[in-house]
Write a protein that holds these residues in place. Sequence first.
Motif, short mmCIF file in Angstrom:
data_model
loop_
_atom_site.label_atom_id
_atom_site.label_comp_id
_atom_site.label_asym_id
_atom_site.label_seq_id
_atom_site.Cartn_x
_atom_site.Cartn_y
_atom_site.Cartn_z
N THR A 85 1.05 -1.13 0.12
CA THR A 85 0.07 0.09 0.15
C THR A 85 0.84 1.16 0.23
OG1 THR A 85 -1.53 -1.18 1.36
CG2 THR A 85 -1.75 1.12 1.30
N VAL A 86 0.88 1.90 -1.05
CA VAL A 86 1.74 3.10 -1.34
C VAL A 86 1.08 4.40 -1.37
CG1 VAL A 86 3.85 3.89 -2.77
CG2 VAL A 86 3.58 1.55 -2.48
N ASN A 87 1.34 5.23 -0.51
CA ASN A 87 0.65 6.48 -0.43
C ASN A 87 -0.80 6.36 -0.25
OD1 ASN A 87 3.05 7.63 -0.19
ND2 ASN A 87 3.20 8.00 -2.48
N GLY A 88 -1.32 5.26 0.31
CA GLY A 88 -2.69 4.79 0.63
C GLY A 88 -3.29 4.17 -0.57
N GLN A 89 -2.39 3.81 -1.56
CA GLN A 89 -3.32 2.92 -2.88
C GLN A 89 -2.67 1.65 -2.75
OE1 GLN A 89 -2.28 5.37 -6.40
NE2 GLN A 89 -4.63 5.79 -6.55
N ARG A 90 -3.41 0.70 -2.94
CA ARG A 90 -2.70 -0.65 -2.83
C ARG A 90 -1.91 -0.93 -4.38
NH1 ARG A 90 -5.12 -6.80 -1.81
NH2 ARG A 90 -3.58 -7.67 -3.59
N ARG A 91 -0.96 -1.40 -4.42
CA ARG A 91 -0.19 -1.51 -5.70
C ARG A 91 0.19 -2.91 -5.90
NH1 ARG A 91 0.93 3.66 -7.73
NH2 ARG A 91 1.11 2.45 -9.73
N ALA A 104 9.75 1.52 -6.19
CA ALA A 104 9.16 2.68 -6.23
C ALA A 104 9.67 3.65 -7.42
CB ALA A 104 9.46 3.47 -4.93
N ARG A 105 10.84 3.54 -7.53
CA ARG A 105 11.21 4.61 -8.78
C ARG A 105 11.11 4.04 -10.16
NH1 ARG A 105 14.61 8.84 -7.77
NH2 ARG A 105 15.47 8.29 -9.70
N GLU A 106 11.50 2.72 -10.19
CA GLU A 106 11.42 2.00 -11.53
C GLU A 106 10.10 1.54 -12.03
OE1 GLU A 106 14.17 2.70 -13.11
OE2 GLU A 106 15.41 3.47 -11.50
N HIS A 107 9.32 0.97 -10.66
CA HIS A 107 7.91 0.25 -11.32
C HIS A 107 6.85 1.01 -11.12
CE1 HIS A 107 10.20 -3.47 -11.98
NE2 HIS A 107 10.92 -3.01 -11.24
N LEU A 108 7.00 1.89 -10.02
CA LEU A 108 5.85 2.82 -9.48
C LEU A 108 5.97 4.12 -10.21
CD1 LEU A 108 5.03 1.41 -6.04
CD2 LEU A 108 4.01 0.76 -8.45
N HIS A 109 7.20 4.26 -10.72
CA HIS A 109 7.35 5.81 -11.29
C HIS A 109 7.40 7.03 -10.14
CE1 HIS A 109 7.94 3.71 -14.82
NE2 HIS A 109 6.73 3.25 -14.88
N ALA A 118 2.80 -4.16 3.39
CA ALA A 118 3.20 -3.03 4.12
C ALA A 118 2.63 -1.72 3.70
CB ALA A 118 4.77 -2.68 4.22
N GLU A 119 2.46 -0.65 4.56
CA GLU A 119 2.05 0.73 4.21
C GLU A 119 3.13 1.55 4.25
OE1 GLU A 119 -1.17 2.17 4.62
OE2 GLU A 119 -2.48 0.41 5.42
N ILE A 120 3.51 2.04 2.91
CA ILE A 120 4.61 2.70 2.72
C ILE A 120 4.24 4.35 2.10
CG2 ILE A 120 6.66 3.05 0.79
CD1 ILE A 120 6.08 -0.32 0.91
N THR A 121 4.84 5.10 2.81
CA THR A 121 4.77 6.57 2.76
C THR A 121 6.05 7.06 2.08
OG1 THR A 121 3.27 6.88 4.25
CG2 THR A 121 3.99 8.88 3.58
N THR A 122 5.84 7.75 0.71
CA THR A 122 6.88 8.36 0.09
C THR A 122 6.68 9.84 0.19
OG1 THR A 122 6.40 8.27 -1.89
CG2 THR A 122 7.32 6.44 -1.37
N ILE A 123 7.60 10.43 -0.16
CA ILE A 123 7.41 11.96 -0.03
C ILE A 123 6.23 12.59 -0.91
CG2 ILE A 123 8.94 12.45 -2.06
CD1 ILE A 123 8.88 14.69 1.04
N GLU A 124 5.92 11.67 -1.85
CA GLU A 124 4.65 12.01 -2.62
C GLU A 124 3.47 11.76 -1.96
OE1 GLU A 124 7.17 9.87 -3.92
OE2 GLU A 124 7.67 10.27 -5.84
#
Length: 210
Positions: free
Chosen positions: A48-54, A68-73, A111-117
């Motif tokens: 779950t990245v920034n509230g969205q399931r990926r 995060a960088r290469e696959h989720l941009h 996991a719940e992941i929060t990036t700067i975005e």
Amino acid sequence: MTGPGDFDLNRRELVAGGSAAALTSLPRGAHAETTPMDRTTRMQVSLTVNGQRRDLELDTRTSLLDAAREHLHLTGSKKGCDHGQCGACTMIVDGRRINSCLTLAVMHQGAEITTIEGLGQPDALHPMQAAFVKHDGYQCGYCTPGQICSGVAVLAEIKAGIPSHVTADLNAALQVTEDEIRERMSGNICRCGAYSNIVEAITEVAGRPA
Ligand code: FES
Ligand code: FES
């Protein structure tokens, strides 16, 4: 006299040439074996990245940062050293900050992941982002996403009463002091040296006079 153009071989061609030479020198009847390194294992990973399931299918060797960088941009998290030494890749995973270059994405199933975005938006900044802008907590900005994610996590750590190496009295309530901030932020390197402004920004968000 030889010039640079006389050695116009790139690394890939050099390795391919070397492998071909090695194969032609095999004894008659011998076969090249596939080594375990040639076999790629892929796995389904749900985050779950920034509230969205990926949902991703990843090579199991993919770091969380590369996922995060290469696959989720999501390129806000930066790759500074890729060795856990600079903090530019800091993300918040299940409430704790982590050097995302040092951990595999497959280790964070669910996991719940929060990036700067995910912290704020350009028109609705997170208080830590707004404080960095107000206090000039950056110059080139390369370390800044990691600094901001770390700053948010540092205040949560202090609020939760987690002591640091410089906490003098383990029985007293933890205070957001400059020493505590500097110690806890020491894994986030800023090559531009914006440290004093970063401390001011975090201090302000903590609700203490900067
Ligand atoms: Fe992860 Fe430097 S890129 S710590
Ligand atoms: Fe340039 Fe920190 S603002 S490295």
